[in-house]
Enzyme design. Structure first.
Site, mmCIF file in Angstrom:
data_model
loop_
_atom_site.group_PDB
_atom_site.id
_atom_site.type_symbol
_atom_site.label_atom_id
_atom_site.label_comp_id
_atom_site.label_asym_id
_atom_site.label_seq_id
_atom_site.Cartn_x
_atom_site.Cartn_y
_atom_site.Cartn_z
ATOM 1 N N ARG A 1 -5.170 -17.587 -4.940
ATOM 2 C CA ARG A 1 -5.255 -16.799 -3.708
ATOM 3 C C ARG A 1 -6.689 -16.359 -3.453
ATOM 4 O O ARG A 1 -7.469 -16.202 -4.385
ATOM 5 C CB ARG A 1 -4.338 -15.596 -3.760
ATOM 6 C CG ARG A 1 -4.703 -14.619 -4.861
ATOM 7 C CD ARG A 1 -3.536 -13.794 -5.251
ATOM 8 N NE ARG A 1 -2.727 -14.556 -6.169
ATOM 9 C CZ ARG A 1 -1.983 -14.039 -7.113
ATOM 10 N NH1 ARG A 1 -1.906 -12.748 -7.248
ATOM 11 N NH2 ARG A 1 -1.292 -14.772 -7.921
ATOM 12 N N ASP B 1 -3.580 -4.839 -5.023
ATOM 13 C CA ASP B 1 -2.358 -4.182 -5.481
ATOM 14 C C ASP B 1 -2.592 -2.675 -5.575
ATOM 15 O O ASP B 1 -3.518 -2.226 -6.264
ATOM 16 C CB ASP B 1 -1.940 -4.696 -6.857
ATOM 17 C CG ASP B 1 -1.338 -6.084 -6.820
ATOM 18 O OD1 ASP B 1 -0.793 -6.474 -5.768
ATOM 19 O OD2 ASP B 1 -1.403 -6.785 -7.849
#
Length: 157
Positions: free
Chosen positions: A96, A101
């Protein structure tokens, strides 16, 4: 204001450039959401799960913000998209351009369909705990009641 801790990861080029440049750009975007009070070094780590991909560059930041946790998560997803991340395609845990997060938001424990705090897998991930321990070694996980340093040490046993 509340302090949120955010993990960053990248292993593919993005519109901003290399993974290093992508993390730099992401931190600039995060600074627009509040005050980045700490940022870790960048750590080169091997992928977990799906192994047939490049190594990741990982980091962590502390962000003082007035955004509530759900609004902050929405902004993190917007930053990911702006830097080339498409969560609707790809392999779970695969390559990615950017992964942001939300790990912790103060001492809050939230369990909704769209948001889980603390991040449910943070205590099992050395690539999250190592940069987090650099910037907040004594930070206590609100459910496990252990410091980030203790959680990292538990993984090495």
């Amino acid at each position: 204001m509340e302090t949120a801790y955010i993990a960053l990861g990248s292993n593919l080029p993005s519109p901003a450039g290399s993974p290093h440049e992508t993390l730099d750009a992401a931190i600039i975007h995060l600074a627009k959401l509040g005050n980045v009070t700490a940022r870790s070094s960048y750590y080169l780590t091997e992928p977990v799960g799906y192994a047939d991909q490049p190594a990741f560059l990982n980091a962590a930041v502390a962000l003082e913000t007035t955004l509530d946790p759900h609004a902050l998560l929405d902004r993190l997803l917007t930053i990911e998209r702006s830097l080339g991340r498409d969560r609707s395609h790809g392999i779970p845990n695969g390559p990615r351009t950017l992964d942001l997060d939300l790990l912790l938001y103060g001492n809050r424990v939230i369990r909704t369909e769209s948001l889980q705090l603390p991040h449910p897998r943070m205590s099992q991930r050395p690539f999250v705990l190592q940069p987090l321990a650099e910037i907040a070694p004594d930070l206590i996980h609100p459910e496990l009641q252990k410091s980030v340093t203790q959680l990292l040490q538990d993984l090495s046993k």
